[in-house]
Design a protein around this motif. Structure first.
Motif, PDB file in Angstrom:
ATOM      1  N   UNK A 208       0.828  -1.203   0.000  1.00 11.37           N
ATOM      2  CA  UNK A 208       0.000   0.000   0.000  1.00 11.37           C
ATOM      3  C   UNK A 208       0.866   1.259   0.000  1.00 11.37           C
ATOM      4  N   UNK A 209       2.041   1.189   0.619  1.00 10.19           N
ATOM      5  CA  UNK A 209       2.964   2.327   0.629  1.00 10.19           C
ATOM      6  C   UNK A 209       3.806   2.402  -0.638  1.00 10.19           C
ATOM      7  N   UNK A 210       3.564   1.466  -1.578  1.00 10.27           N
ATOM      8  CA  UNK A 210       4.288   1.371  -2.841  1.00 10.27           C
ATOM      9  C   UNK A 210       5.766   1.076  -2.631  1.00 10.27           C
ATOM     10  N   UNK A 211       6.067   0.383  -1.544  1.00 12.97           N
ATOM     11  CA  UNK A 211       7.422  -0.090  -1.289  1.00 12.97           C
ATOM     12  C   UNK A 211       7.475  -1.551  -1.746  1.00 12.97           C
ATOM     13  N   UNK A 212       7.554  -1.710  -3.065  1.00 15.49           N
ATOM     14  CA  UNK A 212       7.325  -3.018  -3.662  1.00 15.49           C
ATOM     15  C   UNK A 212       8.452  -4.016  -3.369  1.00 15.49           C
ATOM     16  N   UNK A 213       9.683  -3.554  -3.275  1.00 16.33           N
ATOM     17  CA  UNK A 213      10.792  -4.472  -3.006  1.00 16.33           C
ATOM     18  C   UNK A 213      10.643  -5.111  -1.627  1.00 16.33           C
ATOM     19  N   UNK A 214      10.305  -4.315  -0.621  1.00 19.26           N
ATOM     20  CA  UNK A 214      10.108  -4.849   0.734  1.00 19.26           C
ATOM     21  C   UNK A 214       8.918  -5.800   0.755  1.00 19.26           C
ATOM     22  N   UNK A 215       7.849  -5.409   0.083  1.00 20.60           N
ATOM     23  CA  UNK A 215       6.646  -6.244   0.050  1.00 20.60           C
ATOM     24  C   UNK A 215       6.943  -7.600  -0.582  1.00 20.60           C
ATOM     25  N   UNK A 216       7.693  -7.607  -1.684  1.00 20.30           N
ATOM     26  CA  UNK A 216       8.021  -8.864  -2.361  1.00 20.30           C
ATOM     27  C   UNK A 216       8.896  -9.751  -1.480  1.00 20.30           C
ATOM     28  N   UNK A 217       9.851  -9.145  -0.771  1.00 18.88           N
ATOM     29  CA  UNK A 217      10.724  -9.924   0.112  1.00 18.88           C
ATOM     30  C   UNK A 217       9.926 -10.572   1.244  1.00 18.88           C
ATOM     31  N   UNK A 218       8.955  -9.850   1.774  1.00 17.84           N
ATOM     32  CA  UNK A 218       8.111 -10.416   2.833  1.00 17.84           C
ATOM     33  C   UNK A 218       7.244 -11.561   2.303  1.00 17.84           C
ATOM     34  N   UNK A 219       6.778 -11.427   1.068  1.00 17.74           N
ATOM     35  CA  UNK A 219       6.017 -12.537   0.479  1.00 17.74           C
ATOM     36  C   UNK A 219       6.897 -13.773   0.328  1.00 17.74           C
ATOM     37  N   UNK A 220       8.155 -13.561  -0.064  1.00 21.56           N
ATOM     38  CA  UNK A 220       9.077 -14.700  -0.172  1.00 21.56           C
ATOM     39  C   UNK A 220       9.215 -15.431   1.158  1.00 21.56           C
ATOM     40  N   UNK A 221       9.213 -14.656   2.247  1.00 23.42           N
ATOM     41  CA  UNK A 221       9.327 -15.279   3.577  1.00 23.42           C
ATOM     42  C   UNK A 221       8.053 -16.018   3.975  1.00 23.42           C
ATOM     43  N   UNK A 222       6.943 -15.713   3.314  1.00 21.46           N
ATOM     44  CA  UNK A 222       5.651 -16.310   3.674  1.00 21.46           C
ATOM     45  C   UNK A 222       5.457 -17.692   3.069  1.00 21.46           C
ATOM     46  N   UNK A 223       6.006 -17.941   1.879  1.00 21.00           N
ATOM     47  CA  UNK A 223       5.671 -19.155   1.128  1.00 21.00           C
ATOM     48  C   UNK A 223       5.987 -20.454   1.868  1.00 21.00           C
ATOM     49  N   UNK A 224       7.052 -20.536   2.691  1.00 18.46           N
ATOM     50  CA  UNK A 224       7.269 -21.795   3.434  1.00 18.46           C
ATOM     51  C   UNK A 224       6.132 -22.154   4.382  1.00 18.46           C
ATOM     52  N   UNK A 225       5.303 -21.196   4.734  1.00 16.79           N
ATOM     53  CA  UNK A 225       4.196 -21.450   5.660  1.00 16.79           C
ATOM     54  C   UNK A 225       2.878 -21.731   4.934  1.00 16.79           C
ATOM     55  N   UNK A 226       2.907 -21.814   3.599  1.00 18.14           N
ATOM     56  CA  UNK A 226       1.679 -21.962   2.823  1.00 18.14           C
ATOM     57  C   UNK A 226       1.612 -23.333   2.162  1.00 18.14           C
ATOM     58  N   UNK A 227       0.396 -23.833   1.991  1.00 19.09           N
ATOM     59  CA  UNK A 227       0.173 -25.079   1.282  1.00 19.09           C
ATOM     60  C   UNK A 227      -0.179 -24.778  -0.174  1.00 19.09           C
ATOM     61  N   UNK A 228      -0.032 -25.781  -1.023  1.00 18.04           N
ATOM     62  CA  UNK A 228      -0.379 -25.609  -2.425  1.00 18.04           C
ATOM     63  C   UNK A 228      -1.873 -25.347  -2.577  1.00 18.04           C
ATOM     64  N   UNK A 229      -2.200 -24.474  -3.527  1.00 20.93           N
ATOM     65  CA  UNK A 229      -3.602 -24.171  -3.765  1.00 20.93           C
ATOM     66  C   UNK A 229      -3.758 -22.834  -4.459  1.00 20.93           C
ATOM     67  N   UNK A 230      -5.000 -22.456  -4.714  1.00 17.83           N
ATOM     68  CA  UNK A 230      -5.282 -21.219  -5.432  1.00 17.83           C
ATOM     69  C   UNK A 230      -4.743 -19.993  -4.691  1.00 17.83           C
ATOM     70  N   UNK A 231      -4.862 -19.996  -3.359  1.00 19.73           N
ATOM     71  CA  UNK A 231      -4.397 -18.843  -2.590  1.00 19.73           C
ATOM     72  C   UNK A 231      -2.896 -18.661  -2.743  1.00 19.73           C
ATOM     73  N   UNK A 232      -2.141 -19.752  -2.672  1.00 24.27           N
ATOM     74  CA  UNK A 232      -0.686 -19.674  -2.837  1.00 24.27           C
ATOM     75  C   UNK A 232      -0.327 -19.283  -4.261  1.00 24.27           C
TER      76      UNK A 232
END
Length: 737
Positions: A208-232
């Motif tokens: 939302x703050x248009x700080x896209x690099x930080x946002x993308x890095x945080x998403x990378x940290x999220x994927x190990x906690x997610x299961x396969x599916x449409x949301x992921x």
């Protein structure tokens, strides 16, 4: 005797049953009274845990899940923009599930009201705050989350409440407080679920703050906690978009590939492929296969749009425009893509082809369909303001030049010329009406919404694209008109259209007269022709007063057009000839000092030698623009030796004024004013010069000098005094009249 004794000391069976019920009621009353919601004994706690869970908490949780499922099902993704990491909250769109939200709030509140000693209290408070957040009741939602963090017993529930509090701050755009909460949570021992939600919420905040690099890095940290599916798959798609925005194409490609490995929906896999192609990272040969795939029938507009982007990137602009037009033509029921296609076409004409009138037309169409909450809407609206003015000034120049040429024609030749123009317009009207009737005839024997009608020949009232285009063309041609009889007649007809009689015939001209059945007449009656010709004559500047007004409009249009070229479009090469034309046609223009200055700056920008600086300093040495040129140093320090020297010069000139040596005082004041630029007494010297002008040159120069001071020194402490002088001068002038 025995019977009396028995009746006295023993109870009959029916009475015994009643007595047993009474005893049971007493026991239950004592037991329940011992189950107070404030008691910490095992029996009361177990009782309230049971009721809180099954009669309140689980029901509230299920209601919220229904709301979330509805939100996910009804949310329409806009793949032309980076997708939001968390679905935006909109209480109006959740109105169909308002009853579920209300019930969730009611059931969650029961735990706080009746089961204070229950272990489900914190969980129920969290559900209550979440439901209020969905209702966009952010104030109460934050209070609930803060309460859980302060009074809650479980650390996991406290962390969950703080994550939701951070989400609420994001929704109200209070990013500073949201980051404060995030910083606190960063060092807390979060469980897996809270860690996942923490990363997603913080990533959403930075997005939302248009700080896209930080946002993308945080998403990378999220994927190990997610299961396969449409949301992921969706989150991988978003991560790819964010990395594209930061120029990291390799990471973007990796995430687009991950979309396909996480059981995506067809749309998600389609757009992952499209984004890869847009970045030039996938063979464009796939376009033909995608266009021939029956599953992509409703997505051809996006395919052609992407093909246009690639052609534009390779500077093949005509081909890009061709593909974008195909994109619009292939649109079916989903018109979400259309405004973004118009936007790209407008951007191409504006930035590359420098065709501003055409760019304006496409921007108009884009804004007519673009959601106002879109990130591009504000930028487009701002650019459109300048394009509107640009086209208006160009039209003014064309109109006034054409009308002045008509005024110089021989009366007989002019009369014939107007007759020919009226006839041309009548023929155009007949041709347009015939085309519309042919399209209507083709559609008359089939359903109006039938998909087998070619997109460019569907009946206009059933085609949202054509409706939008028609509205845009009408506004450009006629302006905003009320729905009323004879809206085209006489004075209501724009001068731009009337002036067009001296130029090439225009297409798309509105009908000026129609028959009773709505058809265009083959000829006009004498009265109708005379009425149209009189309306045309009324706009032609025959009288000296009308010519002066026309010239004033021309002068102002050239001035505004030159400034648009210089400041808004950054085209000094086009600003220069525009300003030069202004000076050639109107050598006595009141904006000459500013035009000299702008010509000087524009030539300097192009590294061209010019004499405009010398002309400015020679002809207008006391103007604010001359003083601007005369400044030296980065802080605008005076060219004199300092403030003491400036004060000395002022004192000498003021002495001449007091000695009534007014002409010499004025001459020295005008010479010294440039040398005092940037000094503390510059405005003081300027006021003295104004007073001297009034005493030496008279009232009119004095009034003009007052206007110039107000314009040149808007922050001067002497401004109130100068305004008083201006009012007195105006009153004196009025008395003389």
């Amino acid at each position: 005797m025995q019977g009396g004794f028995f009746n006295r000391y023993f109870i009959s069976p029916s009475v015994a049953d009643g007595f047993r019920l009474f005893l049971l009621w007493v026991v239950l009353t004592v037991w329940v009274s011992g189950c107070s919601q404030y008691s910490q004994k095992k029996l009361p706690v177990a009782y309230h845990n049971l009721n809180a869970r099954y009669n309140a908490y689980l029901i509230a949780r299920d209601r919220l899940r229904e709301v979330e499922r509805y939100q996910q099902k009804t949310y329409q993704e806009n793949y032309n923009q980076p997708l939001p990491i968390l679905l935006p909250l909109d209480s109006t769109k959740l109105e169909p599930v308002k009853a579920q939200l209300d019930d969730a709030i009611k059931k969650a509140s029961l735990v706080a009201e009746r089961h204070q000693n229950s272990k489900w209290l914190d969980n129920s408070y969290i559900l209550l705050g979440t439901a209020r957040m969905y209702r966009q009741d952010y104030g109460n939602a934050m209070e609930v989350f803060k309460y859980v963090n302060t009074k809650g017993e479980s650390e996991d529930e406290k962390h969950e409440a703080l994550i939701l509090l951070m989400r609420t701050y994001v929704e109200i755009a209070d990013y500073a407080n949201g980051l404060n909460v995030a910083e606190y949570l960063r060092v807390q021992p979060l469980n897996k679920v809270n860690t996942r939600n923490y990363y997603l919420t913080k990533a959403y905040l930075h997005q939302k703050k248009q700080e896209y690099a930080v946002s993308a890095a945080l998403l990378d940290a999220t994927f190990p906690f997610l299961k396969k599916g449409e949301t992921t798959a969706r989150l991988h798609l978003i991560a790819g978009q964010l990395y594209d925005l930061t120029g990291k194409s390799e990471k973007a490609v990796a995430h687009y590939r991950s979309v396909l490995r996480n059981r995506p929906t067809y749309e998600q896999s389609f757009y992952a492929t499209i984004y890869s192609i847009q970045g030039g990272r996938t063979s464009s040969e796939r376009f033909s296969r995608m266009l021939n795939d029956r599953k992509n029938i409703d997505l051809k507009d996006k395919i052609y749009y992407t093909m246009g982007l690639l052609e534009a990137r390779n500077e093949r602009y005509p081909k890009a425009i061709e593909y974008w037009k195909k994109s619009i033509k292939e649109t079916t029921t989903n018109t979400l893509q259309i405004p973004y296609t118009y936007q790209e076409m407008g951007k191409l004409y504006f930035e590359k082809l420098l065709d501003f009138p055409t760019a304006k037309a496409y921007y108009d169409s884009a804004l007519a369909l673009l959601p106002q909450q879109s990130a591009d809407y504000k930028l487009l609206a701002g650019r459109k303001v300048f394009l509107d003015e640009f086209v208006a000034q160009q039209q003014t120049i064309l109109t006034e030049d054409s009308l002045q040429k008509l005024a110089q024609m021989n009366p007989a030749a002019l009369d014939r010329h107007l007759d020919e123009a009226i006839d041309r317009k009548l023929k155009q009207q007949q041709a347009l009406l015939k085309q519309a009737q042919e399209i209507a005839a083709q559609a008359s024997n089939r359903p109006a919404t039938s998909s087998d009608i070619p997109a460019d020949q569907r009946w206009l009232l059933y085609n949202p694209i054509m409706i939008t285009q028609g509205k845009t063309e009408f506004t450009q041609k006629w302006g905003n008109r009320q729905l009323e009889d004879n809206w085209r007649r006489s004075q209501k007809e724009s001068t731009a259209q009337l002036a067009a009689v001296d130029s090439a015939p225009q297409t798309g001209t509105a009908l000026n007269a129609t028959g009773a059945d709505g058809s265009a007449p083959a000829t006009l009656t004498a009265e109708e022709r005379k009425a149209q010709k009189d309306a045309l004559y009324a706009t032609i500047p025959f009288s000296p007063e009308a010519r002066n007004q026309s010239n004033q409009r021309l002068e102002d249009a050239y001035y505004r057009l030159g400034k648009l070229y210089k400041f808004q479009f950054n085209q000094p090469d086009k600003a220069i000839p525009t300003f030069e034309t202004l000076l050639t046609r109107f050598p006595n223009t009141s904006v000459k000092p500013e035009v000299y200055y702008l010509l000087m700056v524009s030539n300097d920008q192009l590294n061209r030698p010019s004499t405009w600086k010398d002309k400015l300093l020679t002809e207008f040495p006391t103007s604010s623009y001359a003083r601007q040129v005369g400044k030296t140093g980065t802080n605008g320090a005076p060219t004199a030796t300092g403030e003491s020297e400036a004060q000395r010069v002022y004192t000498e000139i003021y002495g001449l004024y007091k000695a009534n040596n007014l002409s010499e005082a004025l001459s020295r004041a005008e010479t010294a004013l440039g040398a005092l630029t940037g000094s503390l007494i510059e405005d003081k010297m300027a006021v003295l010069r104004v007073i001297l002008i009034g005493k030496v040159r008279g009232v009119e120069p004095y009034r003009q000098a007052l206007i110039e001071f107000i314009r040149d020194y808007p922050t001067s402490s002497l401004l109130p005094k100068v305004r008083e002088m201006q009012v007195a001068a105006e009153q004196q002038t009025a008395k003389r009249k």
